[in-house]
Enzyme design. Structure first.
Site, mmCIF file in Angstrom:
data_model
loop_
_atom_site.group_PDB
_atom_site.id
_atom_site.type_symbol
_atom_site.label_atom_id
_atom_site.label_comp_id
_atom_site.label_asym_id
_atom_site.label_seq_id
_atom_site.Cartn_x
_atom_site.Cartn_y
_atom_site.Cartn_z
ATOM 1 C CG ASP A 1 -2.631 -40.527 -4.892
ATOM 2 O OD1 ASP A 1 -3.191 -41.633 -4.761
ATOM 3 O OD2 ASP A 1 -1.538 -40.376 -5.472
ATOM 4 C CE1 TYR B 1 -8.142 -55.021 -25.912
ATOM 5 C CE2 TYR B 1 -7.015 -56.928 -26.833
ATOM 6 C CZ TYR B 1 -7.001 -55.598 -26.415
ATOM 7 O OH TYR B 1 -5.854 -54.884 -26.517
ATOM 8 C CE LYS C 1 0.236 -48.474 -2.991
ATOM 9 N NZ LYS C 1 0.626 -47.059 -3.205
ATOM 10 C CD GLU D 1 -10.084 -51.071 -27.319
ATOM 11 O OE1 GLU D 1 -8.865 -51.102 -27.506
ATOM 12 O OE2 GLU D 1 -10.890 -50.640 -28.174
ATOM 13 C CB THR E 1 -3.507 -48.757 -5.148
ATOM 14 O OG1 THR E 1 -3.379 -48.646 -3.729
ATOM 15 C CG2 THR E 1 -2.508 -47.837 -5.817
ATOM 16 N NE ARG F 1 1.331 -54.805 -8.125
ATOM 17 C CZ ARG F 1 1.673 -54.573 -6.857
ATOM 18 N NH1 ARG F 1 1.560 -55.514 -5.953
ATOM 19 N NH2 ARG F 1 2.101 -53.392 -6.509
#
Ligand SMILES: *Cc1c(COP(=O)(O)O)cnc(C)c1O
Length: 426
Positions: free
Chosen positions: A219, A73, A248, A75, A245, A254
């Protein structure tokens, strides 16, 4: 910019030379899921993967995804976490950020967005208030869900105006973009698309944004890998924020990423965490770092140029088969083709192609209601296919869509082509 180098025309070796993972142990412990994973590996290596948004990540990226950082974890940001024990998580994120900044020449990188859509959500959250007007490519022309689809947060929370393309050339009509910007006075202009096969003119978009006092958001989810490899122009010098992303053409895990200048960096970081996300996926962040490292190599630049050369070869061969290719070709990894001249629309074409072992998408066409087909060459190029293979694929497309011959025979041919070029040799 030359997009076909001599190297791109040389024989294309496969990009990966090792097996990703041994599912044997998992298959013994959990035969139900193990069997599914084995079947998926079989599907990916025995059919042709032509979905423009997909690729085959390297074994090193897959190893980082399956690493102990999946348990962590974290954060917050390196040096400012809400959890203890983040030394290695911090180190991994710092490497990912440094590599992303140097790969794309950006002043700031946020590598935490869980996906491309999360990156766009954070960009909007950083720059806009609900109800603001945004100018983006209209969905019928290739705008993404996050560019104002009614079922998406974007369409619910912002007023979208959509620009289109010239119906004859299929190219973005910058006169229309400028006129819409003047009429609607958007707070932000978005350039980037899921199916536009040409490069946006980032300089023109910047000029229009400056004229109306709008932010420019690029984008670049699709072309980010081409940009990394020097096979497409970069929006980084022009856009206030670049969303992308990593899975791709870029060939990473991902996920998403955001690049911006120093003045927006704090707003972008706060918009990702804590505004739109909680804990970062540190195994994915580590895998992004691996992918950025790979994308900085000369071998990856050769790959990116090959991807474009292969898309051009595929577009030309599909035209010879009677398909109508939008914009008359491509500058990227994307080919959009209208199978109308062969007597079917994109949905029927896709069904026939799927039955013959070729996996692809349908997409909107810039004119009329019929759908077209959208394909990409990122995955087949990673497998080591060459321009002759693109001609073979186009011939299979023509035969399958025209229903010439037995689909089982075509499927065997597609399978042969895939199996001669395994994504993970060995
Ligand atoms: C793929 C894509 C996205 C979203 O990516 P996800 O990871 O699926 O959320 C956003 N914008 C554009 C233009 C894309 O092509």
């Amino acid at each position: 910019m030359p997009v076909t180098t001599p190297a791109a025309r040389a024989a294309a070796p496969p990009s990966h030379t090792a097996v990703p993972q041994d599912f044997g142990a998992l298959a013994r412990q959990d035969p139900e899921i193990g069997g599914i994973l084995l079947a998926e590996a079989g599907r990916q290596s025995s059919t042709l993967q032509l979905i423009a948004a997909e690729n085959f990540t390297s074994p090193a990226v897959l190893a980082a995804l399956g690493s102990p950082l999946a348990n962590k974890y974290a954060e917050g940001y390196p040096g400012a976490r809400h959890h203890g024990g983040c030394e290695q998580a911090d180190a991994a994120e710092r490497v990912a950020v440094r590599r992303a900044m140097s790969l794309f020449g950006a002043e700031h990188a946020n590598v935490q967005p869980h996906s491309g859509s999360s990156a766009v959500l954070a960009a909007y959250a950083a720059l806009l208030r609900p109800g603001d007007t945004v100018l983006a490519m209209g969905l019928p022309y290739g705008g993404h869900l996050t560019h104002g689809a009614p079922g998406n947060f974007s369409g619910r929370w912002f007023e979208f105006a959509g620009y289109g393309v010239d119906p004859d050339s299929g190219l973005i009509d910058y006169t229309q973009v400028r006129a819409l910007a003047r009429a609607r006075r958007p707070k932000a202009i978005v350039c980037g698309s899921i199916s536009y096969p040409r490069h946006p003119d980032y300089e023109q978009f910047r000029d229009i944004a400056d004229e109306v006092g709008a932010y420019l958001i690029a984008d670049a989810a699709h072309p980010m890998g081409l940009i990394a490899g020097g096979a497409a122009p970069s929006p980084v010098p022009y856009a206030d924020v670049v969303c992308a992303t990593t899975h791709k053409v870029l060939r990473g895990p991902r996920g998403g990423m955001i690049l911006c200048g120093v003045e927006l960096s704090e707003r972008i970081d706060r918009a990702v965490f804590p505004f739109t996300q909680g804990g970062a996926q540190m195994h994915t962040v580590a895998a992004k770092a691996v992918a950025f490292g790979e994308a900085a190599t000369p071998a990856y630049a050769v790959y990116a140029h090959r991807v474009v050369a292969h898309a051009r070869a595929l577009a030309a061969a599909l035209e010879d088969e009677g398909f109508e290719v939008t914009t008359g070709g491509t500058d990227t990894h994307i080919v959009v083709a209208d199978p109308g001249p062969l007597g079917v629309d994109g949905r029927t074409a896709r069904e026939r192609l799927m039955a013959a072992g070729m996996v692809l998408d349908t997409c909107a066409l810039p004119y009329g209601d019929a759908r077209g087909i959208r394909l990409g060459t990122a995955a087949v190029t990673t497998q080591g296919m060459d321009e002759d293979d693109m001609a073979r694929i186009a011939a299979l497309f023509g035969a399958a869509v025209r229903q010439e011959g037995d689909p089982a025979v075509l499927r065997a041919e597609a399978r042969g082509l895939a199996e001669r070029n395994p994504p993970y040799p060995g």
